[in-house]
Design a protein around this motif. Structure first.
Motif, mmCIF file in Angstrom:
data_model
loop_
_atom_site.group_PDB
_atom_site.id
_atom_site.type_symbol
_atom_site.label_atom_id
_atom_site.label_comp_id
_atom_site.label_asym_id
_atom_site.label_seq_id
_atom_site.Cartn_x
_atom_site.Cartn_y
_atom_site.Cartn_z
ATOM 1 N N GLY A 141 0.839 -1.294 -0.051
ATOM 2 C CA GLY A 141 -0.022 -0.018 -0.231
ATOM 3 C C GLY A 141 0.811 1.175 -0.009
ATOM 4 N N LYS A 142 2.046 1.231 -0.214
ATOM 5 C CA LYS A 142 2.976 2.397 -0.019
ATOM 6 C C LYS A 142 3.587 2.467 -1.339
ATOM 7 C CE LYS A 142 4.503 2.374 4.641
ATOM 8 N NZ LYS A 142 5.892 2.476 5.627
ATOM 9 N N GLN A 143 4.083 3.744 -1.717
ATOM 10 C CA GLN A 143 4.447 4.391 -2.985
ATOM 11 C C GLN A 143 5.898 3.676 -2.813
ATOM 12 O OE1 GLN A 143 3.828 8.768 -2.846
ATOM 13 N NE2 GLN A 143 1.988 8.427 -4.116
ATOM 14 N N SER A 164 6.441 7.520 -7.516
ATOM 15 C CA SER A 164 4.801 7.556 -6.910
ATOM 16 C C SER A 164 3.924 6.448 -7.249
ATOM 17 C CB SER A 164 4.292 8.794 -7.626
ATOM 18 O OG SER A 164 4.164 8.719 -9.136
ATOM 19 N N ASP A 165 4.565 5.295 -7.787
ATOM 20 C CA ASP A 165 3.480 4.147 -7.995
ATOM 21 C C ASP A 165 3.603 3.313 -6.598
ATOM 22 O OD1 ASP A 165 3.031 4.301 -10.722
ATOM 23 O OD2 ASP A 165 4.889 3.580 -11.179
ATOM 24 N N THR A 166 2.102 2.891 -6.650
ATOM 25 C CA THR A 166 1.962 2.131 -5.178
ATOM 26 C C THR A 166 2.219 0.577 -5.222
ATOM 27 O OG1 THR A 166 0.419 3.860 -4.566
ATOM 28 C CG2 THR A 166 0.296 1.912 -3.455
ATOM 29 N N VAL A 167 2.580 -0.084 -4.279
ATOM 30 C CA VAL A 167 2.936 -1.474 -4.256
ATOM 31 C C VAL A 167 1.669 -2.088 -3.713
ATOM 32 C CG1 VAL A 167 4.320 -3.269 -3.255
ATOM 33 C CG2 VAL A 167 5.370 -1.262 -4.286
ATOM 34 N N ALA A 168 1.183 -3.257 -4.239
ATOM 35 C CA ALA A 168 -0.208 -3.595 -3.724
ATOM 36 C C ALA A 168 0.356 -5.170 -3.339
ATOM 37 C CB ALA A 168 -0.992 -3.863 -4.851
ATOM 38 N N VAL A 169 -0.591 -5.737 -2.424
ATOM 39 C CA VAL A 169 -0.469 -7.091 -2.071
ATOM 40 C C VAL A 169 -0.607 -8.097 -3.208
ATOM 41 C CG1 VAL A 169 -1.534 -8.779 -0.710
ATOM 42 C CG2 VAL A 169 -1.344 -6.737 0.254
ATOM 43 N N GLN A 172 8.097 5.857 -0.667
ATOM 44 C CA GLN A 172 7.911 5.836 0.829
ATOM 45 C C GLN A 172 8.575 4.434 1.804
ATOM 46 O OE1 GLN A 172 3.618 5.857 0.455
ATOM 47 N NE2 GLN A 172 3.495 7.998 1.251
ATOM 48 N N ILE A 173 8.948 3.562 0.504
ATOM 49 C CA ILE A 173 9.489 2.351 1.253
ATOM 50 C C ILE A 173 10.859 2.664 1.532
ATOM 51 C CG2 ILE A 173 10.055 -0.276 0.482
ATOM 52 C CD1 ILE A 173 7.823 0.017 -1.419
ATOM 53 N N GLN A 174 11.522 2.331 2.720
ATOM 54 C CA GLN A 174 12.579 2.445 3.220
ATOM 55 C C GLN A 174 13.725 1.258 2.736
ATOM 56 O OE1 GLN A 174 13.558 5.331 4.961
ATOM 57 N NE2 GLN A 174 11.437 6.020 4.292
#
Length: 100
Positions: A39-41, A68-73, A44-46
């Motif tokens: 659910g993060k862009q 800016s793309d979001t990662v999904a389950v 935003q992933i560290q």
């Protein structure tokens, strides 16, 4: 990702390619429900220094993500990284599959 045949190991991480001379690895991880990345862009992933998300496979279609793309389950995420970073990256995408 799906273009390369492989067997997914128990811990959910697949090392697709080791570029030993270049000191790089390419790995694939499936994003698990409840993982820090879900659910993060991308931005935003560290991710640790020395790693980069280079592709995402979603619903049978791959794309090169932007920050800016979001990662999904359920996404299959392809990363390039310096050797030895797998143990820092796996918990971000598939924490439940990390061996103790």
């Amino acid at each position: 990702m799906r273009l390369i045949e492989h067997e997914v190991p128990e811990h959910g991480l697949v090392q697709l390619l080791a570029l030993e001379e270049e000191h790089l690895e390419i790995i694939e991880l499936e994003v698990i429900e409840g993982s820090p990345a879900a659910g993060k862009q991308i931005e935003q992933i560290q991710l640790p220094k020395g790693s980069l998300v280079i592709s995402v496979l979603r619903s049978g279609r791959g794309f090169v993500p932007t920050p800016s793309d979001t990662v999904a389950v359920g996404d299959q995420v392809l990363l390039i990284l310096d050797p030895g970073l797998e143990s820092q990256i796996t918990p971000l995408f598939a924490p439940a599959t990390v061996a103790d």
